[in-house]
Structures are given as structure tokens and as C-alpha cells.
Design a protein around this motif. Structure first.
Motif, mmCIF file in Angstrom:
data_model
loop_
_atom_site.group_PDB
_atom_site.id
_atom_site.type_symbol
_atom_site.label_atom_id
_atom_site.label_comp_id
_atom_site.label_asym_id
_atom_site.label_seq_id
_atom_site.Cartn_x
_atom_site.Cartn_y
_atom_site.Cartn_z
ATOM 1 N N VAL A 79 0.841 -1.243 -0.100
ATOM 2 C CA VAL A 79 -0.003 0.144 -0.035
ATOM 3 C C VAL A 79 0.880 1.208 -0.014
ATOM 4 O O VAL A 79 1.731 1.339 0.698
ATOM 5 C CB VAL A 79 -0.909 0.044 1.197
ATOM 6 C CG1 VAL A 79 -1.737 1.344 1.195
ATOM 7 C CG2 VAL A 79 -2.007 -1.130 1.365
ATOM 8 N N PHE A 80 0.908 1.979 -1.133
ATOM 9 C CA PHE A 80 1.632 3.201 -0.980
ATOM 10 C C PHE A 80 0.675 4.464 -0.908
ATOM 11 O O PHE A 80 -0.466 4.454 -0.642
ATOM 12 C CB PHE A 80 2.317 3.402 -2.342
ATOM 13 C CG PHE A 80 3.248 2.053 -2.909
ATOM 14 C CD1 PHE A 80 4.523 1.988 -2.216
ATOM 15 C CD2 PHE A 80 2.545 1.165 -3.588
ATOM 16 C CE1 PHE A 80 5.011 1.006 -2.538
ATOM 17 C CE2 PHE A 80 3.492 0.040 -4.120
ATOM 18 C CZ PHE A 80 4.663 -0.186 -3.377
ATOM 19 N N GLN A 81 1.588 5.609 -0.748
ATOM 20 C CA GLN A 81 0.869 6.835 -0.461
ATOM 21 C C GLN A 81 -0.083 7.410 -1.585
ATOM 22 O O GLN A 81 -1.322 7.758 -1.213
ATOM 23 C CB GLN A 81 2.095 8.176 -0.253
ATOM 24 C CG GLN A 81 1.170 9.460 0.004
ATOM 25 C CD GLN A 81 2.619 10.550 0.120
ATOM 26 O OE1 GLN A 81 3.717 10.036 0.261
ATOM 27 N NE2 GLN A 81 2.132 11.636 0.108
ATOM 28 N N PHE A 82 0.154 6.990 -3.025
ATOM 29 C CA PHE A 82 -0.625 7.161 -3.963
ATOM 30 C C PHE A 82 -1.132 5.804 -4.342
ATOM 31 O O PHE A 82 -0.435 5.008 -4.547
ATOM 32 C CB PHE A 82 0.014 7.954 -5.072
ATOM 33 C CG PHE A 82 0.537 9.389 -4.546
ATOM 34 C CD1 PHE A 82 -0.299 10.384 -4.266
ATOM 35 C CD2 PHE A 82 1.838 9.561 -3.944
ATOM 36 C CE1 PHE A 82 0.217 11.670 -3.676
ATOM 37 C CE2 PHE A 82 2.324 10.742 -3.678
ATOM 38 C CZ PHE A 82 1.593 11.688 -3.418
ATOM 39 N N TYR A 83 -2.441 5.872 -4.788
ATOM 40 C CA TYR A 83 -3.222 4.743 -4.928
ATOM 41 C C TYR A 83 -2.918 3.767 -6.107
ATOM 42 O O TYR A 83 -3.107 2.544 -6.115
ATOM 43 C CB TYR A 83 -4.761 5.037 -4.859
ATOM 44 C CG TYR A 83 -5.160 6.427 -4.013
ATOM 45 C CD1 TYR A 83 -4.583 6.408 -2.710
ATOM 46 C CD2 TYR A 83 -5.631 7.610 -4.654
ATOM 47 C CE1 TYR A 83 -4.962 7.540 -1.986
ATOM 48 C CE2 TYR A 83 -5.615 8.686 -3.726
ATOM 49 C CZ TYR A 83 -5.206 8.465 -2.405
ATOM 50 O OH TYR A 83 -5.521 9.780 -1.522
ATOM 51 N N ASN A 84 -2.842 4.429 -7.320
ATOM 52 C CA ASN A 84 -2.194 3.794 -8.506
ATOM 53 C C ASN A 84 -3.350 2.596 -8.773
ATOM 54 O O ASN A 84 -3.293 1.553 -9.313
ATOM 55 C CB ASN A 84 -1.087 2.679 -8.199
ATOM 56 C CG ASN A 84 0.295 3.485 -7.751
ATOM 57 O OD1 ASN A 84 0.390 4.788 -8.646
ATOM 58 N ND2 ASN A 84 1.261 3.002 -6.673
ATOM 59 N N LEU A 85 -4.524 3.227 -8.905
ATOM 60 C CA LEU A 85 -5.857 2.501 -9.252
ATOM 61 C C LEU A 85 -5.710 2.745 -10.950
ATOM 62 O O LEU A 85 -5.322 3.719 -11.339
ATOM 63 C CB LEU A 85 -6.960 2.935 -8.689
ATOM 64 C CG LEU A 85 -7.040 2.781 -7.318
ATOM 65 C CD1 LEU A 85 -8.301 3.316 -6.717
ATOM 66 C CD2 LEU A 85 -6.619 1.409 -6.684
ATOM 67 N N ILE A 86 -6.455 1.769 -11.728
ATOM 68 C CA ILE A 86 -6.582 2.050 -13.327
ATOM 69 C C ILE A 86 -7.959 2.879 -13.319
ATOM 70 O O ILE A 86 -9.129 2.200 -12.830
ATOM 71 C CB ILE A 86 -6.685 0.622 -13.750
ATOM 72 C CG1 ILE A 86 -5.183 0.031 -13.477
ATOM 73 C CG2 ILE A 86 -6.974 0.862 -15.391
ATOM 74 C CD1 ILE A 86 -5.172 -1.456 -14.304
ATOM 75 N N PRO A 87 -7.976 3.771 -13.666
ATOM 76 C CA PRO A 87 -9.116 4.897 -13.615
ATOM 77 C C PRO A 87 -10.215 4.232 -14.571
ATOM 78 O O PRO A 87 -11.422 4.528 -14.576
ATOM 79 C CB PRO A 87 -8.598 6.097 -14.670
ATOM 80 C CG PRO A 87 -7.292 5.859 -14.773
ATOM 81 C CD PRO A 87 -6.663 4.677 -14.138
ATOM 82 N N SER A 88 -10.020 3.380 -15.576
ATOM 83 C CA SER A 88 -11.012 2.866 -16.582
ATOM 84 C C SER A 88 -11.629 1.431 -16.006
ATOM 85 O O SER A 88 -12.507 1.106 -16.679
ATOM 86 C CB SER A 88 -10.396 2.410 -17.860
ATOM 87 O OG SER A 88 -9.443 1.447 -17.718
ATOM 88 N N LEU A 89 -11.238 1.131 -14.839
ATOM 89 C CA LEU A 89 -11.890 -0.066 -14.168
ATOM 90 C C LEU A 89 -12.603 0.425 -12.781
ATOM 91 O O LEU A 89 -12.300 1.255 -12.264
ATOM 92 C CB LEU A 89 -10.621 -1.132 -13.800
ATOM 93 C CG LEU A 89 -9.987 -1.615 -15.002
ATOM 94 C CD1 LEU A 89 -8.960 -2.775 -14.572
ATOM 95 C CD2 LEU A 89 -10.636 -2.281 -15.955
ATOM 96 N N THR A 90 -13.653 -0.332 -12.690
ATOM 97 C CA THR A 90 -14.396 -0.199 -11.489
ATOM 98 C C THR A 90 -13.585 -0.451 -10.249
ATOM 99 O O THR A 90 -12.668 -1.336 -10.307
ATOM 100 C CB THR A 90 -15.577 -0.854 -11.452
ATOM 101 O OG1 THR A 90 -15.431 -2.528 -11.449
ATOM 102 C CG2 THR A 90 -16.367 -0.565 -12.720
#
Length: 243
Positions: free
Chosen positions: A100-111
Motif C-alpha cells: 500500500v503506497f501513499q498514492f493509490y495507483n488505481l486503473i481509472p477505466s476499471l471499477t
């Protein structure tokens, strides 16, 4: 890779001996870690505390198999990580470590659900995605996209993504650094619940001394060295913390 399930409760998950990390050489060499020796026990909640540049992130990256030390030894349940091949380190990260990092690194096009489900494709024994989302209280947001979430919700998605593969280690690098006070405490509550409820060994690095109150042990780093190791008389709940 050794079988963690065969180890007795409270056995060392990590054995770290005389660990050093140097970047560069000669007069320009930077000594990020200097002679670190430490055991981390199964189910323990450890806070690595220190100012920027103290070596916290370097140590966490090495413990997570993202970097290798210049010298010293690390064992994960008696498996020597410092002599592992790139392939073995990949297996270690994939099967045993959640980040788990400070910034989330999620893929914006995925739910939300799809972001978490991505990890299950490479895990040997993942928990159901909806179970991971329930653990971070995001069941009602499972079909939303990252842009529709608050910062705290996005960080909770990142935690769900980290734990869905049932890792033995949860390594958190400044998990509240980008969050406001109230949201940060909510995220810490989730991490504490994962540690207590699943028995996951958690190592959290932070520059925020108040967070140390919720730890089993507090490791203070100064200039790449362990300056002190403290065991609080009582673990505080995140709700009891203030900063």
C-alpha cells in the motif's frame, strides 16, 4: 519458498541481519541503510518512524523484494531473500506481500471491483473480491470508478487490492500521507482491523510520530540506522490518535 502456514504463531516472519544499502560509490556514495538488524514476528504491527531521508522507504522496498541490499541478510520464514533470483523475488512479491503506497495507483477505466479482481489472477489462493471489499467497507462502492471516489475510498481500494491475495506481509508506505486527518484515521482503522482480524503482519512507515501509538513496536530510523526500538505499554486504537 518455505510454507508460512507451517510456522508457529509469533515466529519471525522476517529476520534481518547487518543490512546495508549504498547508492553510488566513492565520494558521491549515499548510505541509505547502515547495519540494520531486526526480527519481525508473525501478526505483529510495526511502525517504522523517521524523517524524510532516514531510510524508511529503502528498508520497506528491500523487505518487499522491490530492491536488493548492498550487503547483509534477509530471511522470510527461513527463505534467504538476499540470495533469491529475480524469478524467486517475483514469486515472493506475488504470493506473500501486499503493498500500500501513499498514492493509490488505481486503473481509472476499471471499477472498484475490477481493480481489486486484477490481483486475483496472479494469486494462488485469493479471497473472494467481495470479501476483500467488505473488509474495507466498500461493498456499496464496488461498481464505481476511481474518479467517483474520495481519496480515502481510493486508498481503501488499494488496501483491498493488497489483501485480496491473503499476503503474510502488508507493507504500507505513508498510507495516510495524501489524506486529511479524519480520512487518514479511517484508513489506519482499516489497516489495524486487517492486522487484528486476519493476523496479517503489518509494517507501516511514516514520519507522523502520533501513528506510532497504534503499534506493537516502533522502530525509529535516523540516518539509515536504527536509533531506538520501543514497545508501547498499550496499543492505541486509531480513534485515540491525534496529530
Amino acid at each position: 519458498m518455505a510454507n508460512p502456514d507451517a510456522q508457529p504463531p509469533g515466529a519471525p516472519v522476517l529476520r534481518i541481519r547487518s543490512l546495508c544499502k549504498t547508492y553510488g560509490s566513492g565520494e558521491s556514495a549515499v548510505h541509505a541503510l547502515r547495519d540494520i538488524s531486526l526480527d519481525v514476528r508473525s501478526g505483529e504491527f510495526v511502525v517504522l518512524l523517521g524523517a524524510s531521508g532516514s531510510g524508511k522507504s529503502t528498508l520497506l522496498n528491500i523487505l518487499g523484494g522491490l530492491d536488493i541490499p548492498t550487503s547483509g541478510e534477509i530471511e522470510f520464514f527461513e527463505h534467504r531473500l538476499t540470495h533469491a533470483t529475480d524469478e524467486e523475488l517475483t514469486v515472493y512479491r506475488r504470493e506473500h506481500v501486499g503493498f500500500v503506497f501513499q498514492f493509490y495507483n488505481l486503473i481509472p477505466s476499471l471499477t472498484v471491483r475490477e481493480n481489486v479482481a486484477l490481483v486475483t489472477d496472479i494469486a494462488d489462493n485469493p479471497m473472494p473480491v467481495d470479501e476483500a471489499l467488505a473488509l474495507v467497507a466498500l461493498t456499496q462502492r464496488r461498481d464505481h470508478f476511481p474518479s467517483q471516489l474520495s481519496g480515502g475510498e481510493q486508498q481503501r481500494v488499494a488496501i483491498a487490492r493488497a489483501i485480496v491475495k491473503r499476503p503474510q506481509l502488508l507493507l504500507c508506505d505513508e498510507p495516510t500521507g495524501a489524506l486529511d486527518y479524519a480520512t487518514g484515521k479511517m484508513v489506519l482503522e482499516v489497516i489495524a482491523n486487517i492486522n487484528a482480524g486476519l493476523g496479517t503482519t503489518a509494517i507501516v512507515i511514516t514520519h507522523n510520530a502520533a501513528i506510532a501509538g497504534m503499534a506493537d513496536r516502533v522502530i525509529r530510523l535516523v540516518d539509515g540506522r536504527i536509533a531506538s526500538i520501543e514497545t508501547p505499554a498499550r496499543r492505541l486504537t486509531p480513534a485515540e490518535l491525534s496529530w
